[in-house]
Design an enzyme around this catalytic site. Structure first.
Site, PDB file in Angstrom:
ATOM      1  CG  ASP A  56      -2.079   1.000   1.060  1.00 39.37           C
ATOM      2  OD1 ASP A  56      -2.321   1.479  -0.073  1.00 39.37           O
ATOM      3  OD2 ASP A  56      -2.712   1.315   2.082  1.00 39.37           O
ATOM      4  CB  VAL A  57       3.995   2.143  -1.808  1.00 40.18           C
ATOM      5  CG1 VAL A  57       4.823   3.387  -2.045  1.00 40.18           C
ATOM      6  CG2 VAL A  57       4.807   1.077  -1.069  1.00 40.18           C
TER       7      VAL A  57
END
Length: 144
Positions: A56-57
Site C-alpha cells: 500500500d505504497v
C-alpha cells in the site's frame, strides 16, 4: 533488526495530521523529487531485504521530518508469507500493480516499486496516475 524481530521507529510529521496533504500538494524541484524518490527507494529496499512487502505504497505514506522525507507505516507492511494467505484485495487501487489488481498470489516486492513509480507521477503531475469513474474502470485502465 534484533534476532527474529524487526523494529521500526516512527517520527511525528512536522505538520501534524494534515502533513500528507501539504506534502502531496507541495511543488518540488527536480532535485528535491529525486532525493525523495531515492529515500523512498532506500526504505523499500530495507523492507524487501527483510522479507516484507508493504502492498500500500501511496503518497499519503510520505511526510517530512526536519526536511527529510520519511515513510509512514500506517497500514503496516505485511510479512510476505502471511500475505500469500490473504485472499482479499489490499491497497489504494490507483497505485496498485496489475498483479494485485488481478489478485494473483505469485507477486513479488516489485508491486511496491510499481506503486512508488505511481507516487512519483502523482508528486510531479498532482493527479492520480490511473483514473476512472469507479474502481472497476480504474482497474481496467491499469490493466491496459
Amino acid at each position: 533488526m534484533d534476532g527474529n524481530r524487526l523494529y521500526f521507529q516512527t517520527e511525528a510529521p512536522e505538520n501534524g495530521n494534515s502533513c500528507w496533504k501539504a506534502f502531496c500538494k507541495k511543488k518540488f524541484s527536480t532535485f528535491e523529487m529525486l532525493v525523495i524518490f531515492r529515500q523512498m527507494l532506500n526504505v523499500l529496499h530495507y523492507l524487501h531485504t527483510n522479507g516484507i512487502i508493504h502492498r500500500d505504497v501511496h503518497p499519503t505514506r510520505f511526510h517530512l521530518v526536519m526536511g527529510k522525507a520519511k515513510f509512514n507505516f500506517i497500514g503496516m507492511p505485511y510479512n510476505y508469507k502471511k500475505l500469500l494467505k490473504k485472499e482479499n484485495f489490499s491497497g489504494h487501487i490507483n497505485y496498485s500493480s496489475p498483479e494485485l489488481i488481478l489478485e494473483q498470489m505469485n507477486f513479488s516486492d516489485k508491486v511496491d516499486i510499481w506503486s512508488l513509480g505511481c507516487c512519483l507521477y502523482f508528486l510531479i503531475v498532482k493527479k492520480d496516475p490511473f483514473e476512472g469513474k469507479d474502481p472497476k474502470t480504474i482497474k481496467d485502465n491499469i490493466l491496459k
